[in-house]
Motif scaffolding. Structure first.
Motif, PDB file in Angstrom:
ATOM      1  N   TYR A   1      13.407 -45.088  53.418  1.00  0.00           N
ATOM      2  CA  TYR A   1      14.693 -44.492  53.040  1.00  0.00           C
ATOM      3  C   TYR A   1      14.942 -43.234  53.869  1.00  0.00           C
ATOM      4  O   TYR A   1      14.015 -42.661  54.459  1.00  0.00           O
ATOM      5  N   PRO A   2      16.208 -42.794  53.935  1.00  0.00           N
ATOM      6  CA  PRO A   2      16.543 -41.636  54.775  1.00  0.00           C
ATOM      7  C   PRO A   2      15.726 -40.384  54.479  1.00  0.00           C
ATOM      8  O   PRO A   2      15.546 -39.536  55.363  1.00  0.00           O
ATOM      9  N   ASP A   3      15.223 -40.264  53.254  1.00  0.00           N
ATOM     10  CA  ASP A   3      14.437 -39.071  52.908  1.00  0.00           C
ATOM     11  C   ASP A   3      12.997 -39.166  53.395  1.00  0.00           C
ATOM     12  O   ASP A   3      12.182 -38.280  53.131  1.00  0.00           O
ATOM     13  N   GLY A   4      12.655 -40.263  54.092  1.00  0.00           N
ATOM     14  CA  GLY A   4      11.296 -40.425  54.592  1.00  0.00           C
ATOM     15  C   GLY A   4      10.380 -41.208  53.681  1.00  0.00           C
ATOM     16  O   GLY A   4       9.196 -41.389  53.984  1.00  0.00           O
ATOM     17  N   ASN A   5      10.900 -41.720  52.554  1.00  0.00           N
ATOM     18  CA  ASN A   5      10.093 -42.488  51.611  1.00  0.00           C
ATOM     19  C   ASN A   5       9.892 -43.907  52.135  1.00  0.00           C
ATOM     20  O   ASN A   5      10.819 -44.720  52.130  1.00  0.00           O
ATOM     21  N   GLN A   6       8.672 -44.206  52.597  1.00  0.00           N
ATOM     22  CA  GLN A   6       8.368 -45.542  53.121  1.00  0.00           C
ATOM     23  C   GLN A   6       7.880 -46.424  51.983  1.00  0.00           C
ATOM     24  O   GLN A   6       6.818 -46.220  51.413  1.00  0.00           O
ATOM     25  N   VAL A   7       8.677 -47.455  51.667  1.00  0.00           N
ATOM     26  CA  VAL A   7       8.384 -48.326  50.530  1.00  0.00           C
ATOM     27  C   VAL A   7       7.626 -49.575  50.970  1.00  0.00           C
ATOM     28  O   VAL A   7       6.717 -50.044  50.283  1.00  0.00           O
ATOM     29  N   ILE A   8       8.016 -50.132  52.112  1.00  0.00           N
ATOM     30  CA  ILE A   8       7.368 -51.337  52.662  1.00  0.00           C
ATOM     31  C   ILE A   8       6.934 -51.021  54.085  1.00  0.00           C
ATOM     32  O   ILE A   8       7.697 -50.428  54.857  1.00  0.00           O
ATOM     33  N   ARG A   9       5.717 -51.427  54.428  1.00  0.00           N
ATOM     34  CA  ARG A   9       5.240 -51.178  55.788  1.00  0.00           C
ATOM     35  C   ARG A   9       4.443 -52.385  56.286  1.00  0.00           C
ATOM     36  O   ARG A   9       3.781 -53.082  55.524  1.00  0.00           O
ATOM     37  N   GLU A  10       4.556 -52.635  57.590  1.00  0.00           N
ATOM     38  CA  GLU A  10       3.770 -53.664  58.286  1.00  0.00           C
ATOM     39  C   GLU A  10       3.797 -55.004  57.547  1.00  0.00           C
ATOM     40  O   GLU A  10       2.757 -55.649  57.342  1.00  0.00           O
ATOM     41  N   LEU A  11       4.994 -55.424  57.152  1.00  0.00           N
ATOM     42  CA  LEU A  11       5.139 -56.682  56.409  1.00  0.00           C
ATOM     43  C   LEU A  11       5.196 -57.858  57.384  1.00  0.00           C
ATOM     44  O   LEU A  11       6.077 -57.935  58.236  1.00  0.00           O
ATOM     45  N   ASN A  12       4.247 -58.773  57.239  1.00  0.00           N
ATOM     46  CA  ASN A  12       4.241 -60.025  57.995  1.00  0.00           C
ATOM     47  C   ASN A  12       4.268 -61.163  56.981  1.00  0.00           C
ATOM     48  O   ASN A  12       3.316 -61.344  56.206  1.00  0.00           O
ATOM     49  N   LEU A  13       5.353 -61.914  56.995  1.00  0.00           N
ATOM     50  CA  LEU A  13       5.570 -62.875  55.920  1.00  0.00           C
ATOM     51  C   LEU A  13       6.447 -64.016  56.422  1.00  0.00           C
ATOM     52  O   LEU A  13       7.414 -63.801  57.149  1.00  0.00           O
ATOM     53  N   THR A  14       6.083 -65.236  56.029  1.00  0.00           N
ATOM     54  CA  THR A  14       6.916 -66.401  56.318  1.00  0.00           C
ATOM     55  C   THR A  14       7.100 -67.202  55.037  1.00  0.00           C
ATOM     56  O   THR A  14       6.116 -67.593  54.394  1.00  0.00           O
ATOM     57  N   VAL A  15       8.354 -67.399  54.630  1.00  0.00           N
ATOM     58  CA  VAL A  15       8.674 -68.186  53.432  1.00  0.00           C
ATOM     59  C   VAL A  15       9.427 -69.424  53.887  1.00  0.00           C
ATOM     60  O   VAL A  15      10.464 -69.330  54.555  1.00  0.00           O
ATOM     61  N   MET A  16       8.899 -70.592  53.487  1.00  0.00           N
ATOM     62  CA  MET A  16       9.514 -71.863  53.869  1.00  0.00           C
ATOM     63  C   MET A  16      10.233 -72.472  52.668  1.00  0.00           C
ATOM     64  O   MET A  16       9.959 -72.127  51.517  1.00  0.00           O
ATOM     65  N   ARG A  17      11.152 -73.372  52.947  1.00  0.00           N
ATOM     66  CA  ARG A  17      11.888 -74.056  51.888  1.00  0.00           C
ATOM     67  C   ARG A  17      10.905 -74.737  50.929  1.00  0.00           C
ATOM     68  O   ARG A  17       9.969 -75.408  51.347  1.00  0.00           O
ATOM     69  N   GLY A  18      11.109 -74.532  49.638  1.00  0.00           N
ATOM     70  CA  GLY A  18      10.254 -75.138  48.622  1.00  0.00           C
ATOM     71  C   GLY A  18       9.111 -74.256  48.165  1.00  0.00           C
ATOM     72  O   GLY A  18       8.426 -74.600  47.192  1.00  0.00           O
ATOM     73  N   ASP A  19       8.887 -73.116  48.831  1.00  0.00           N
ATOM     74  CA  ASP A  19       7.821 -72.201  48.391  1.00  0.00           C
ATOM     75  C   ASP A  19       8.185 -71.583  47.040  1.00  0.00           C
ATOM     76  O   ASP A  19       9.354 -71.317  46.745  1.00  0.00           O
ATOM     77  N   LYS A  20       7.173 -71.352  46.237  1.00  0.00           N
ATOM     78  CA  LYS A  20       7.326 -70.666  44.942  1.00  0.00           C
ATOM     79  C   LYS A  20       6.509 -69.381  45.023  1.00  0.00           C
ATOM     80  O   LYS A  20       5.276 -69.415  44.972  1.00  0.00           O
ATOM     81  N   ILE A  21       7.205 -68.242  45.154  1.00  0.00           N
ATOM     82  CA  ILE A  21       6.560 -66.956  45.427  1.00  0.00           C
ATOM     83  C   ILE A  21       6.587 -66.085  44.181  1.00  0.00           C
ATOM     84  O   ILE A  21       7.649 -65.886  43.565  1.00  0.00           O
ATOM     85  N   GLY A  22       5.441 -65.554  43.792  1.00  0.00           N
ATOM     86  CA  GLY A  22       5.355 -64.604  42.693  1.00  0.00           C
ATOM     87  C   GLY A  22       5.057 -63.208  43.217  1.00  0.00           C
ATOM     88  O   GLY A  22       4.181 -63.043  44.078  1.00  0.00           O
ATOM     89  N   LEU A  23       5.783 -62.198  42.719  1.00  0.00           N
ATOM     90  CA  LEU A  23       5.565 -60.809  43.113  1.00  0.00           C
ATOM     91  C   LEU A  23       4.836 -60.079  41.987  1.00  0.00           C
ATOM     92  O   LEU A  23       5.308 -60.060  40.844  1.00  0.00           O
ATOM     93  N   VAL A  24       3.697 -59.485  42.322  1.00  0.00           N
ATOM     94  CA  VAL A  24       2.863 -58.798  41.345  1.00  0.00           C
ATOM     95  C   VAL A  24       2.641 -57.364  41.801  1.00  0.00           C
ATOM     96  O   VAL A  24       2.409 -57.112  42.987  1.00  0.00           O
ATOM     97  N   GLY A  25       2.690 -56.444  40.874  1.00  0.00           N
ATOM     98  CA  GLY A  25       2.434 -55.036  41.188  1.00  0.00           C
ATOM     99  C   GLY A  25       2.820 -54.174  40.011  1.00  0.00           C
ATOM    100  O   GLY A  25       3.609 -54.587  39.145  1.00  0.00           O
TER     101      GLY A  25
END
Length: 640
Positions: A325-349
């Motif tokens: 974000y403009p204030d320097g808050n880095q939320v996501i870094r070095e994301l390497n990701l591939t999502v294909m049709r039909g994938d079922k992705i769960g986000l945990v955190g």
């Protein structure tokens, strides 16, 4: 002798009674889970037990001298009292006196001193100082800052304060209504441990299957106005319930067959009428009345997702992507990701780790500030909002869904809007009721109906399991599994994730996103753990800290210990001396930001501004945690 006895309870608000001569007995120390479909009256039953609602008939008997406490389902909207004041309110008169005494003690004028003397005399007469010690002790036990105001605390900490208020009176029975809603997994784990240690009886409503399995020693189901007890754990209950339904269907079929035969007999010709057996006629009349009084089990929700045209094979691809974000808050870094049709992705955190920001990057709502995010083609997205913000509470279910249409197209078939709503268990009468009177489960079902009425090949669901009953949950799971498109789920329901997702993305709070094959249990099996759990493990044998998702708004400022010069270099000694000041500044900043987001008007701001503030808060919380960890590390080195 039972601790609680419900005898012949009846209560009706409409044509069908919520309770119909319902009876139940609960013994001391039992942990009873109350199950039932949405709208069956589970929350109403808890209100009857607590005395908040009176039944039309029947009695509620609590063992003489027994104390009952309640952990409410909904958190206070804007509660400005301190944690001490809220916990002390468990003792009505004494709590008010203790709060008044604490307020007066901070004033120095003569009038305040005179009033303090009067309050003190009354407290001594009521044994108030002993109760003050109990309040202080339980706040310390749960690591709650007594001076923190409730509206500046996170949801997990608010529930912790309310649990402290419920337990400070040493109740014999505790009532809980959906206690895990909106809590992340570490917060749920803390709640489970606290309740397991409670020696009294529990009566709770929950649809979190993992929570039920951990907590329940007996299952009681509210079904068509009656309470049916299953002296078993949750898995055994499922087996027994299935057998009971099969037997009910068999008995009903035999009864209906016999009734049909008797109806045919009574309609025979003139000769049969002359020789009619009047006893048999009276028996037929009784059978008709019995059939008339039978309450059929409501239908099961029967919905399907409307498939849009297939998306491109690639849904989204991220390479070294990040978002700051403009204030320097880095939320996501070095994301390497591939999502294909039909994938079922769960986000945990844990709460505040950036799950929503990640979803917005995957959907193209945000542009990465570093790296690249490439979106696939022909994407049709449907979004399930955990806050139910897409529903107009002033309108009825029919108007919320139809948007002026009488018919809607579902997978190539035209369906009348009322008929479509009936697939989601809304009767025509209920469909015309304002959404404001709906239960949480009914609102969730309506939002699903609205979501699935539009073509989609990408489904994004943010906490879809809150308030849904088990049957609807299981149907939703099966629909998501068979859905040909892509599914992205944010959820803290461990079993739901296990049953639906094929891949898990874990956000550790530092901006890093880790990918695992399988659901929640698979993530655990592959060594997955939350940052708060790792901190507790590091500090075994030392002072432990609460999970980050339950962190109070202002951490206790550590008292610096002068390090031994022989163990620390000059640079490290200087760092150690400066850390308490940095911690104090971060505490103040985090407290101010949490007060800002707790304001009821905060979420009326533009969505981008809301996300910016929330992500900045998450970053500062993580920095505060890391700074305290560094202080503890240097302090330990200096004392070796």
């Amino acid at each position: 002798m039972p601790l609680l006895t419900l005898d012949g309870l009846s209560l009706a608000f409409g044509l069908q009674p919520l309770l119909d001569q319902a009876s139940l007995a609960i013994e001391p120390g039992e942990r009873v889970c109350l199950l039932g479909r949405n709208g069956e009256g589970k929350s109403t039953l808890l209100k009857i037990v607590s005395g908040e609602v009176g039944p039309d008939a029947g009695t509620v008997r609590l063992e003489e001298g027994a104390v009952l406490a309640v952990l409410p389902q909904n958190l206070p909207a804007d509660e400005t009292r301190t944690a001490y004041e809220i916990v002390a309110s468990a003792f009505p008169e004494t709590g008010e006196l203790l709060t008044r005494f604490h307020t007066l003690s901070q004033q120095a004028d003569e009038q305040s001193l005179d009033e303090m003397m009067k309050v003190q005399e009354r407290l001594e007469a009521l044994d108030g100082w002993r109760l003050d010690q109990k309040v202080t002790a339980i706040l310390a036990q749960y690591r709650i800052d007594p001076e923190r105001r409730l509206n500046t605390l996170s949801g997990g900490w608010q529930r912790r304060v309310l649990l402290a208020r419920a337990l400070v009176s040493d109740p014999d029975m505790l009532l809980l209504d959906e206690p895990t809603n909106h809590l992340d997994v570490p917060a749920i784990a803390w709640l489970e441990e606290a309740l397991v240690q409670f020696s009294g009886a529990l009566l709770f409503v929950s649809h979190d299957r993992a929570f039920i399995r951990r907590m329940a020693t007996r299952i009681v189901e509210l079904d068509r106005g009656h309470l049916i007890s299953f002296a078993s754990n949750y898995d055994k209950y499922l087996e027994l319930k299935e057998k009971a339904l099969e037997e009910e269907e068999r008995q009903n079929a035999l009864f209906d067959k016999r009734l049909k035969q008797e109806e045919a007999w009574i309609r025979q010709g003139v000769k049969a009428r002359r020789t009619r057996n009047m006893g048999r006629v009276r028996a037929l009349r009784a059978m008709r009345e019995e059939r008339l009084q039978r309450r059929e089990r409501g239908g099961t929700a029967n919905f399907a997702v409307e498939d849009a045209a297939r998306s491109g094979r690639l849904v989204v691809e991220a390479k070294e992507a990040g978002f700051t974000y403009p204030d320097g808050n880095q939320v996501i870094r070095e994301l390497n990701l591939t999502v294909m049709r039909g994938d079922k992705i769960g986000l945990v955190g844990e709460n505040g780790t950036g799950k929503t920001t990640l979803v917005r990057l995957m959907l193209g709502d945000l542009t990465p500030t570093e790296g690249t995010v490439r979106l696939g083609t022909n994407r049709e997205v449907a979004y399930f909002d955990q806050l139910r913000g897409e529903l107009d509470l002033s309108r009825n279910a029919l108007d919320n869904l139809s948007e002026g249409r009488e018919f809607i197209d579902i997978n190539g078939q035209q369906k009348h809007v009322l008929g479509y709503l009936q697939e989601f268990l809304f009767s025509p009468e209920r469909a015309r009721s304002p959404v404001s009177v709906f239960s949480g489960g009914e609102r969730a079902r309506l939002l699903l109906a609205k979501l699935f009425s539009k073509p989609a090949n990408i489904l994004v669901l943010d906490e879809p399991t809150n308030d849904l009953d088990v049957e609807t949950l299981e149907l939703l799971e099966s629909q998501l599994v068979s859905f040909q498109g892509t599914v992205i789920v944010i959820s803290h329901d461990r079993e739901f994730l296990d049953n639906v997702v094929t891949d898990t993305l874990f956000l550790d709070g530092s901006g890093a996103v880790h990918s695992y094959v399988g659901g929640y249990t698979d993530w655990r099996r592959q060594g997955g753990s939350f940052p708060s759990e790792q901190k507790v493990s590091k500090q075994a044998g030392k002072k432990t800290r609460p999970p980050a998702s339950l962190a109070p708004q202002k951490q206790q400022k550590p008292e610096p210990v002068k390090p031994k010069s022989v163990k620390l270099s000059y640079k490290l000694k200087l760092e150690l001396e400066q850390l308490p000041g940095r911690i104090e500044k971060l505490e103040s900043l985090v407290a101010d930001q949490r007060a800002e987001v707790s304001n009821p008007d905060f979420y009326n701001r533009p969505a981008g501004e809301v996300t910016l503030v929330l992500d900045e808060l998450a970053k500062n919380e993580a920095t505060l945690e890391a700074t305290i960890e560094r202080w503890m590390e240097l302090e330990e080195q200096g004392n070796e």
